[in-house]
Design an enzyme around this catalytic site. Structure first.
Site: not given
Ligand code: NAD
Ligand code: TYD
Length: 350
Positions: A85, A131-133, A156, A160, A255
């Site tokens: 994603a 995601t919870d978002e 975003y 999702k 934060n």
């Molecule tokens: P990330 O951005 O670190 O990794 C995403 C990966 O997907 C990358 O390796 C990228 O190359 C690959 N990718 C993107 N577009 C693609 C495409 N079109 N085809 C093939 N590969 C592609 O993301 P993450 O933080 O590891 O999140 C992974 C999943 O978990 C996502 O679906 C995200 O919505 C979900 N998620 C993330 C969080 C969080 O806090 N990071 C929390 C809840 C859910």
């Molecule tokens: P982030 O790590 O981008 O995750 P998400 O937006 O998915 O929750 O951001 C976490 C929280 O931190 C969010 O409330 C936005 C805030 N934030 C900052 O205050 N400064 C920053 O530079 C970034 C990247 C996020």
């Protein structure tokens, strides 16, 4: 039937932890990591398992229908765990269409490929990571439950939410076996330093400003990435088809309090004068449409599947800081862009 699991997005932050867990824990499974390597994909995350007998990497975009079909045929894919994603809210504000393409159309492409390739749907599972978002933003009270109506507020989360709806629609209409989990904010090793925690760790280390959006009062619910990977393992093996599971650690933080905690811990670890890193905190313009609070009620997965987080937040944060300090090369390769050469240097002849 022996499993051949397609894990999409396995070169990213969470996906790489899931791939490592599955490759090591299940030597009898074929683990196929499919990732097109956007800026967020980093194969250095997978160094420790790249030579494993049960591990395969395919550089394919989930928007590429032919490429997906070839991978399903080549590896006899039996199940999908879909993480690929676009994942960063700030990028979704500047380029929403990229999120529609990958998160919505890409997910539907993948669903279509599975629907076409699989014959007896009872034997296969399509597991979608969300995601919870998607539930929107909370005021001071209450939690997100699996039954909370969807109310996405950012491009975003809208993308999702849309992909979640398509997964449910394929389950209802075509009887594909699906499961969805919605997790809170993850932190830990290998997170791209555009997200709050790794960005602050990097900036404290290099004495750069720590940009806090608005007043820093927004609240997120944080979970250590390895605990999320463990939850994905549990949901994949024990989750009930058609169900949704919320994943979180009952761990809410403002934060600004997280940024201060990082400053305190890094002053200690870097033997800097107490209070010196806090001087880097810089309040900046708020994110457009910034969700106030996320908080997950994870009782269902705890009660029904027996999962709970292993790591407390202070311990997890300490481990995370140590990882970034000990893996300077990883961070330098990301900031210089050298990580994008890893595929050409290590995989192209395979
Ligand atoms: P990330 O951005 O670190 O990794 C995403 C990966 O997907 C990358 O390796 C990228 O190359 C690959 N990718 C993107 N577009 C693609 C495409 N079109 N085809 C093939 N590969 C592609 O993301 P993450 O933080 O590891 O999140 C992974 C999943 O978990 C996502 O679906 C995200 O919505 C979900 N998620 C993330 C969080 C969080 O806090 N990071 C929390 C809840 C859910
Ligand atoms: P982030 O790590 O981008 O995750 P998400 O937006 O998915 O929750 O951001 C976490 C929280 O931190 C969010 O409330 C936005 C805030 N934030 C900052 O205050 N400064 C920053 O530079 C970034 C990247 C996020």
């Amino acid at each position: 039937m022996k499993k051949s699991i397609l894990i999409t997005g396995g070169a990213g932050f969470i996906g790489s932890h899931v791939v490592k867990l599955f490759v090591k824990k299940y030597p009898d499974y074929r683990i196929v990591n499919l990732d097109c390597l956007t800026y967020a994909g980093n194969l250095e995350n997978l160094k420790e398992i790249e030579g494993a007998q049960n591990y395969y990497f395919e550089r394919v975009n989930i928007l590429d229908e032919t490429g997906l079909t070839e991978v399903f045929e080549k590896h006899g894919i039996s199940d999908v765990i879909h993480l690929a994603a676009e994942s960063h809210v700030d990028r979704s504000i500047t380029d929403p269409l990229a999120f529609v393409k990958t998160n919505v159309i890409g997910t539907v492409n993948l669903l279509n490929t599975a629907k076409t390739f699989w014959k007896n749907y009872e034997e296969h599972l399509f597991y979608h990571i969300s995601t919870d978002e998607v539930y929107g933003s909370l005021d001071e009270g209450g939690f997100f439950l699996e039954t909370t109506p969807y109310d996405p507020q950012s491009p975003y989360s809208a993308s999702k939410a849309s992909s979640d709806h398509f997964v449910r629609a394929y389950s209802n209409t075509y009887k594909l076996k699906t499961v969805i989990s919605n997790c809170s904010n993850n932190y830990g090793p290998n997170q791209f330093p555009e997200k709050l925690i790794p960005l602050c760790i990097h900036n404290i280390k290099t004495n750069k400003p720590l940009p806090v959006y608005g007043k820093g009062e927004n609240i997120r619910d944080w979970l250590y990435v390895v605990d999320h990977a463990r939850a994905i393992d549990v949901v994949f093996h024990q989750g009930k088809s058609g169900e949704t599971y919320n994943i979180g650690g009952f761990n809410e933080w403002k934060n600004i309090d997280i940024v201060r905690l990082l400053c305190q811990k890094m002053d200690e670890k870097l033997s800097r004068e107490k209070g010196s890193s806090e001087k880097l905190i810089t309040f900046v313009k708020d994110r457009a449409g910034h969700d106030l609070r996320y908080a997950i009620d994870a009782s269902k997965i705890q009660k029904e599947l027996g999962w709970e987080p292993n790591l407390q937040f202070e311990e997890g944060i300490s481990k995370t800081i140590d990882w970034y300090l000990e893996n300077e090369d990883w961070l330098n390769n990301v900031t210089s862009g050298a990580y994008q050469q890893y595929y050409a240097e290590h995989y192209s002849n395979r």
